[in-house]
Design a protein around this motif. Sequence first.
Motif, PDB file in Angstrom:
ATOM      1  N   TYR A  38       0.806  -1.222   0.000  1.00 21.02           N
ATOM      2  CA  TYR A  38       0.000   0.000   0.000  1.00 21.02           C
ATOM      3  C   TYR A  38       0.841   1.275   0.000  1.00 21.02           C
ATOM      4  O   TYR A  38       0.311   2.377   0.158  1.00 21.02           O
ATOM      5  CB  TYR A  38      -0.940   0.013   1.203  1.00 21.02           C
ATOM      6  CG  TYR A  38      -1.933  -1.131   1.214  1.00 21.02           C
ATOM      7  CD1 TYR A  38      -2.759  -1.374   0.120  1.00 21.02           C
ATOM      8  CD2 TYR A  38      -2.042  -1.972   2.318  1.00 21.02           C
ATOM      9  CE1 TYR A  38      -3.665  -2.421   0.126  1.00 21.02           C
ATOM     10  CE2 TYR A  38      -2.951  -3.021   2.337  1.00 21.02           C
ATOM     11  CZ  TYR A  38      -3.756  -3.241   1.226  1.00 21.02           C
ATOM     12  OH  TYR A  38      -4.661  -4.278   1.231  1.00 21.02           O
ATOM     13  N   GLY A  39       2.156   1.135  -0.167  1.00 19.46           N
ATOM     14  CA  GLY A  39       3.009   2.317  -0.181  1.00 19.46           C
ATOM     15  C   GLY A  39       3.275   2.893   1.186  1.00 19.46           C
ATOM     16  O   GLY A  39       3.521   4.094   1.332  1.00 19.46           O
ATOM     17  N   GLN A  40       3.250   2.028   2.227  1.00 22.32           N
ATOM     18  CA  GLN A  40       3.574   2.449   3.578  1.00 22.32           C
ATOM     19  C   GLN A  40       4.836   1.731   4.041  1.00 22.32           C
ATOM     20  O   GLN A  40       5.026   0.552   3.745  1.00 22.32           O
ATOM     21  CB  GLN A  40       2.424   2.125   4.531  1.00 22.32           C
ATOM     22  CG  GLN A  40       1.125   2.794   4.146  1.00 22.32           C
ATOM     23  CD  GLN A  40       0.011   2.482   5.120  1.00 22.32           C
ATOM     24  OE1 GLN A  40      -0.254   3.254   6.031  1.00 22.32           O
ATOM     25  NE2 GLN A  40      -0.640   1.356   4.939  1.00 22.32           N
ATOM     26  N   PHE A 226      -0.012   8.789  -2.535  1.00 25.12           N
ATOM     27  CA  PHE A 226      -0.544  10.143  -2.724  1.00 25.12           C
ATOM     28  C   PHE A 226       0.146  10.828  -3.903  1.00 25.12           C
ATOM     29  O   PHE A 226      -0.501  11.516  -4.698  1.00 25.12           O
ATOM     30  CB  PHE A 226      -0.341  10.935  -1.436  1.00 25.12           C
ATOM     31  CG  PHE A 226      -1.165  12.192  -1.322  1.00 25.12           C
ATOM     32  CD1 PHE A 226      -2.372  12.332  -1.986  1.00 25.12           C
ATOM     33  CD2 PHE A 226      -0.737  13.241  -0.526  1.00 25.12           C
ATOM     34  CE1 PHE A 226      -3.133  13.490  -1.859  1.00 25.12           C
ATOM     35  CE2 PHE A 226      -1.479  14.400  -0.395  1.00 25.12           C
ATOM     36  CZ  PHE A 226      -2.685  14.519  -1.070  1.00 25.12           C
ATOM     37  N   VAL A 227       1.453  10.644  -4.022  1.00 26.93           N
ATOM     38  CA  VAL A 227       2.198  11.228  -5.135  1.00 26.93           C
ATOM     39  C   VAL A 227       1.719  10.631  -6.466  1.00 26.93           C
ATOM     40  O   VAL A 227       1.528  11.348  -7.454  1.00 26.93           O
ATOM     41  CB  VAL A 227       3.709  11.002  -4.972  1.00 26.93           C
ATOM     42  CG1 VAL A 227       4.468  11.521  -6.201  1.00 26.93           C
ATOM     43  CG2 VAL A 227       4.225  11.691  -3.724  1.00 26.93           C
ATOM     44  N   GLU A 228       1.530   9.329  -6.495  1.00 25.66           N
ATOM     45  CA  GLU A 228       1.070   8.681  -7.721  1.00 25.66           C
ATOM     46  C   GLU A 228      -0.323   9.165  -8.106  1.00 25.66           C
ATOM     47  O   GLU A 228      -0.638   9.299  -9.289  1.00 25.66           O
ATOM     48  CB  GLU A 228       1.080   7.162  -7.539  1.00 25.66           C
ATOM     49  CG  GLU A 228       2.466   6.582  -7.364  1.00 25.66           C
ATOM     50  CD  GLU A 228       2.436   5.072  -7.235  1.00 25.66           C
ATOM     51  OE1 GLU A 228       1.838   4.410  -8.107  1.00 25.66           O
ATOM     52  OE2 GLU A 228       3.012   4.544  -6.261  1.00 25.66           O
ATOM     53  N   GLY A 285      -9.147  11.841   4.919  1.00 25.71           N
ATOM     54  CA  GLY A 285      -8.258  10.774   5.351  1.00 25.71           C
ATOM     55  C   GLY A 285      -7.759   9.814   4.292  1.00 25.71           C
ATOM     56  O   GLY A 285      -7.339   8.696   4.618  1.00 25.71           O
ATOM     57  N   TYR A 286      -7.768  10.202   3.021  1.00 19.31           N
ATOM     58  CA  TYR A 286      -7.225   9.316   1.989  1.00 19.31           C
ATOM     59  C   TYR A 286      -5.764   8.986   2.286  1.00 19.31           C
ATOM     60  O   TYR A 286      -4.983   9.861   2.657  1.00 19.31           O
ATOM     61  CB  TYR A 286      -7.332   9.976   0.609  1.00 19.31           C
ATOM     62  CG  TYR A 286      -8.753  10.132   0.139  1.00 19.31           C
ATOM     63  CD1 TYR A 286      -9.392   9.118  -0.586  1.00 19.31           C
ATOM     64  CD2 TYR A 286      -9.482  11.280   0.422  1.00 19.31           C
ATOM     65  CE1 TYR A 286     -10.704   9.257  -1.002  1.00 19.31           C
ATOM     66  CE2 TYR A 286     -10.792  11.425   0.013  1.00 19.31           C
ATOM     67  CZ  TYR A 286     -11.409  10.408  -0.699  1.00 19.31           C
ATOM     68  OH  TYR A 286     -12.723  10.555  -1.099  1.00 19.31           O
ATOM     69  N   HIS A 413      -6.520   2.723   0.240  1.00 20.46           N
ATOM     70  CA  HIS A 413      -5.392   1.803   0.059  1.00 20.46           C
ATOM     71  C   HIS A 413      -5.774   0.655  -0.863  1.00 20.46           C
ATOM     72  O   HIS A 413      -5.029   0.300  -1.787  1.00 20.46           O
ATOM     73  CB  HIS A 413      -4.934   1.239   1.413  1.00 20.46           C
ATOM     74  CG  HIS A 413      -4.452   2.265   2.380  1.00 20.46           C
ATOM     75  ND1 HIS A 413      -3.424   3.133   2.094  1.00 20.46           N
ATOM     76  CD2 HIS A 413      -4.868   2.565   3.637  1.00 20.46           C
ATOM     77  CE1 HIS A 413      -3.208   3.918   3.138  1.00 20.46           C
ATOM     78  NE2 HIS A 413      -4.073   3.595   4.077  1.00 20.46           N
ATOM     79  N   GLN A 414      -6.928   0.085  -0.622  1.00 20.57           N
ATOM     80  CA  GLN A 414      -7.353  -1.096  -1.374  1.00 20.57           C
ATOM     81  C   GLN A 414      -7.708  -0.748  -2.818  1.00 20.57           C
ATOM     82  O   GLN A 414      -7.320  -1.466  -3.752  1.00 20.57           O
ATOM     83  CB  GLN A 414      -8.543  -1.749  -0.666  1.00 20.57           C
ATOM     84  CG  GLN A 414      -8.199  -2.263   0.726  1.00 20.57           C
ATOM     85  CD  GLN A 414      -9.418  -2.629   1.539  1.00 20.57           C
ATOM     86  OE1 GLN A 414     -10.532  -2.185   1.266  1.00 20.57           O
ATOM     87  NE2 GLN A 414      -9.226  -3.446   2.571  1.00 20.57           N
ATOM     88  N   MET A 415      -8.439   0.350  -3.015  1.00 23.50           N
ATOM     89  CA  MET A 415      -8.850   0.722  -4.370  1.00 23.50           C
ATOM     90  C   MET A 415      -7.665   1.168  -5.207  1.00 23.50           C
ATOM     91  O   MET A 415      -7.588   0.872  -6.404  1.00 23.50           O
ATOM     92  CB  MET A 415      -9.905   1.823  -4.314  1.00 23.50           C
ATOM     93  CG  MET A 415     -11.253   1.378  -3.762  1.00 23.50           C
ATOM     94  SD  MET A 415     -12.001   0.021  -4.729  1.00 23.50           S
ATOM     95  CE  MET A 415     -12.275   0.846  -6.299  1.00 23.50           C
TER      96      MET A 415
END
Length: 462
Positions: A38-40, A226-228, A285-286, A413-415
């Motif tokens: 998820y990019g975390q 978020f950047v993507e 909160g995205y 995160h999932q979508m």
Amino acid sequence: MKEVLSPKDIVQSGLCIGCGSCVAQAHAPQVQMDFDEYGQLKPQGPSSWYQRGSERFTQTCPFSPAAKNEDYLANLLYPTAPHQDAALGRFQSNYVGHVAEEDFRMQGSSGGMVTWVATELMRKGLIDGVAHVIATKDPQADGRYFRYRIARTEAEVREGAKSRYYPIELSEVLSLIRETPGRYAVVGIPCFIKAIQLLRHQDPLYRERIQFTLGLFCGHMKSARFVESFAWQMNVPAEQIQQVEYRQKDPTRPANWYTAKLTMKDGQTVNRDWWHLADGDWGAGYYMNSACNYCDDVVSETADVAFGDAWVEPYSSDGRGTNVVIARSPLIESLIQNAMQEGRLQLQEVDAKFVEQTQAAGFRQRREGLAYRLTWSKDGVKPCKRVAPDATSQSRERKIIYRLRYYISKGSHQMFKLARKWQKPTLYINWARVTLSAYHGFAYHQGKFGEMMTRFKQLRGH
């Protein structure tokens, strides 16, 4: 709760913020921080480390329910502080204003105070280096856009100006501090500063070398996606992004009108106001890290000095940027007072209520909202917070907003993962438009369907 916790326990419980403190303490090259699906950022390592519980980890992970809380640490760190407040914690004084000397204010996202204090500590010979976040030189090769580094000159300190809404971690810089004698200041968000203080509490070497902590007010941690998402919505290839600016400063516009700016490898720049992004409302909160749902510190209560934006009028309309500052260390308080007398800082003292009002939304989320979330069923490690579980004090509308915010965070995160896998950006963007319209309908328009549709059409038009 288990007596002794492992990194796996915290990660699987959704309580890992990705600070990297556990990795720094492992002293093993095969243990590191890396991005998850998820990019975390999350700790990665052999099962012999990842699944093994330890008392040290249990006491130093900032989200461990067995770790000392912010009240305990602040009482230990600032015993002579004359003021104590339920929202702000212990402090000497609070201020609102900006840096008046040189171009600190224009270089930063806000009033320039974070960089100024770090620079002043270096000018006075009080530190040898500043651990802060900077943009990477080649993000595509590096695999991330931002990371911590140690600045050793005033010029290097000033390269750390601007806000970075991107996952970063402390493991590399903590290892450098351990390996290299000196006096250091560390800049970080509340949970990172708490991790530093827990580590200092346990380890005399870090207690000796980390002399100052500079905290940032925080809404939540974003994922790297978020950047993507910026790239998708600005119609540029993410793999060509060279530089990201989350808050492009424009003195002619209100400070709270955020504009994202991307610089590509060929020098081309594109920008978009956050309001016109499908996921551009911070409060919705995205991409929020799940651990942020269980944080009760908005203003870095364990930092020697903490900084935020003055989100109240007339300051929020001033595009040049304005800081609110909480001084807890007597030494830093004296640096600020001396600079005010010399005309280098344009600050005025304010009370705790004023500072709390500038972060009103954050305190609702971290106190009222947290109390409600603590009543929900949860698998794994249960958080232990200073806020008591409470599902009766909130209005029905507020409960709906907190539920929406939680599911928007989780769903984003999932979508995004699905859209990325299938190379279908519109799958995520359309989902984000619908969910943001619903969120705005309840947050601002009491659930009126017509207002939700109006907001959806506005977003679709961009």
